[in-house]
Motif scaffolding. Structure first.
Motif, PDB file in Angstrom:
ATOM      1  N   MET A 115       3.778   9.321  11.840  1.00 30.87           N
ATOM      2  CA  MET A 115       5.229   9.543  12.123  1.00 30.87           C
ATOM      3  C   MET A 115       5.408  10.806  12.949  1.00 30.87           C
ATOM      4  O   MET A 115       4.806  11.840  12.689  1.00 30.87           O
ATOM      5  CB  MET A 115       5.995   9.652  10.798  1.00 30.87           C
ATOM      6  CG  MET A 115       7.408  10.189  10.906  1.00 30.87           C
ATOM      7  SD  MET A 115       8.571   9.184  11.834  1.00 30.87           S
ATOM      8  CE  MET A 115       8.565   7.717  10.804  1.00 30.87           C
ATOM      9  N   ARG A 136       8.287  14.912  10.719  1.00 33.93           N
ATOM     10  CA  ARG A 136       7.939  15.238   9.338  1.00 33.93           C
ATOM     11  C   ARG A 136       8.876  16.298   8.801  1.00 33.93           C
ATOM     12  O   ARG A 136       9.533  16.992   9.549  1.00 33.93           O
ATOM     13  CB  ARG A 136       6.490  15.742   9.266  1.00 33.93           C
ATOM     14  CG  ARG A 136       5.484  14.670   9.461  1.00 33.93           C
ATOM     15  CD  ARG A 136       4.182  14.988   8.727  1.00 33.93           C
ATOM     16  NE  ARG A 136       3.092  14.182   9.298  1.00 33.93           N
ATOM     17  CZ  ARG A 136       2.413  14.528  10.391  1.00 33.93           C
ATOM     18  NH1 ARG A 136       2.710  15.656  11.016  1.00 33.93           N
ATOM     19  NH2 ARG A 136       1.451  13.759  10.858  1.00 33.93           N
ATOM     20  N   ASP A 174       9.502  19.141   5.363  1.00 31.68           N
ATOM     21  CA  ASP A 174       9.051  19.802   4.139  1.00 31.68           C
ATOM     22  C   ASP A 174      10.256  20.357   3.394  1.00 31.68           C
ATOM     23  O   ASP A 174      10.828  21.361   3.791  1.00 31.68           O
ATOM     24  CB  ASP A 174       8.085  20.931   4.495  1.00 31.68           C
ATOM     25  CG  ASP A 174       7.711  21.777   3.293  1.00 31.68           C
ATOM     26  OD1 ASP A 174       7.996  21.348   2.158  1.00 31.68           O
ATOM     27  OD2 ASP A 174       7.126  22.854   3.481  1.00 31.68           O
ATOM     28  N   GLN A 234      14.914  20.731  10.496  1.00 30.61           N
ATOM     29  CA  GLN A 234      13.514  20.375  10.722  1.00 30.61           C
ATOM     30  C   GLN A 234      13.406  19.117  11.568  1.00 30.61           C
ATOM     31  O   GLN A 234      12.546  19.007  12.444  1.00 30.61           O
ATOM     32  CB  GLN A 234      12.801  20.161   9.383  1.00 30.61           C
ATOM     33  CG  GLN A 234      12.718  21.414   8.528  1.00 30.61           C
ATOM     34  CD  GLN A 234      11.967  21.169   7.219  1.00 30.61           C
ATOM     35  OE1 GLN A 234      10.877  20.617   7.207  1.00 30.61           O
ATOM     36  NE2 GLN A 234      12.566  21.581   6.112  1.00 30.61           N
ATOM     37  N   SER A 289      11.772  18.908  15.248  1.00 35.00           N
ATOM     38  CA  SER A 289      10.684  17.974  15.558  1.00 35.00           C
ATOM     39  C   SER A 289      10.955  17.247  16.865  1.00 35.00           C
ATOM     40  O   SER A 289      10.066  17.095  17.709  1.00 35.00           O
ATOM     41  CB  SER A 289      10.533  16.939  14.435  1.00 35.00           C
ATOM     42  OG  SER A 289      10.005  17.518  13.272  1.00 35.00           O
ATOM     43  N   LEU A 296      11.737   8.943   5.227  1.00 32.25           N
ATOM     44  CA  LEU A 296      11.577  10.311   4.731  1.00 32.25           C
ATOM     45  C   LEU A 296      12.133  10.471   3.324  1.00 32.25           C
ATOM     46  O   LEU A 296      12.064  11.541   2.736  1.00 32.25           O
ATOM     47  CB  LEU A 296      12.274  11.294   5.685  1.00 32.25           C
ATOM     48  CG  LEU A 296      11.774  11.321   7.128  1.00 32.25           C
ATOM     49  CD1 LEU A 296      12.569  12.324   7.949  1.00 32.25           C
ATOM     50  CD2 LEU A 296      10.288  11.680   7.165  1.00 32.25           C
TER      51      LEU A 296
END
Lengths: 117, 117
Positions: A1, A4, A6, A16, A20, A46
């Motif tokens: 993917m 990602r 976190d 995030q 990306s 996700l």
DNA sequence: TCAGTTGTAATAGTGAAACTAGAACAATAG
DNA sequence: CTATTGTTCTAGTTTCACTATTACAACTGA
């Protein structure tokens, strides 16, 4: 993917995701005209809420990096590829910073202070 | 005052304080051995809570940029001055990015992605 | 030694923002 | 026409920044 996330990184999830996409477009992994995953699809993958994904996509639209259209999805614009020419300069700067023992926070702080001026 | 803050900027106040110090040290406006304003004093001057200032100082300590000691205050370390050599490179990169139409968010996203690797 | 300064810690409350959830709706594609 | 996909709305939970107050511990300087 390509994208990602976190959850415990301190950075907001929607941020995030947007980061990306910005980075992927800059390094050519995402090209103008390409479509991002559908918001529902990415949210599923996700395991997050669709609204969180949409927030990221809307931020990217506000920056002019994607076009959003119902039925069609999120399409990468030409503007998103403009980061490519400076990628090498970024890598060089990061390498120099690490070499000097300069942390990421400091580097980012310097950029923020220099940018608006 | 060396340290300024904009409550409505979207960036956390403690982060703005820490960023001010990082940048000031990098450009030599703060030298190793110098003391930051006492937390109570700075909190008063900026009309914010002392804990907000302390949070910034503790972040800076965690990054190794200041030493914190009771009775003595927050003292700038050698490490804090390491940003100086890369300042010109940062300015050049920012200029190039602006020239290419690359936004601050994209630039920062690229740095974040390149740094840990 | 002693008083003043300064960071540390504990507790608690408020408000904003991120995230989640579910539903209905509108534009586009095929 | 149907399926897809973004848009909008309402609403609830959780997390975190920020504030407030108090007491305490380490250090400075006279």
């Amino acid at each position: 993917m390509l994208i990602r996330v976190d959850p415990g990184s301190g950075v907001a999830i929607y941020d995030q995701i947007a980061a990306s996409v910005r980075a992927a477009a800059a390094r050519g992994a995402l090209r103008p005209g390409e479509r991002l995953p559908a918001a529902r699809e990415l949210a599923d993958a996700l395991d997050i809420n669709i609204h969180t994904v949409l927030r990221a996509y809307q931020d990217l639209r506000d920056e002019g990096l994607v076009d959003l259209r119902r039925g069609r999805g999120a399409v990468v614009t030409e503007a998103a590829s403009r980061g490519a020419p400076i990628l090498e300069a970024v890598r060089a700067l990061v390498a120099e910073a690490r070499n000097e023992g300069v942390g990421a926070q400091t580097l980012i702080s310097l950029i923020r202070e220099e940018y608006p001026a």
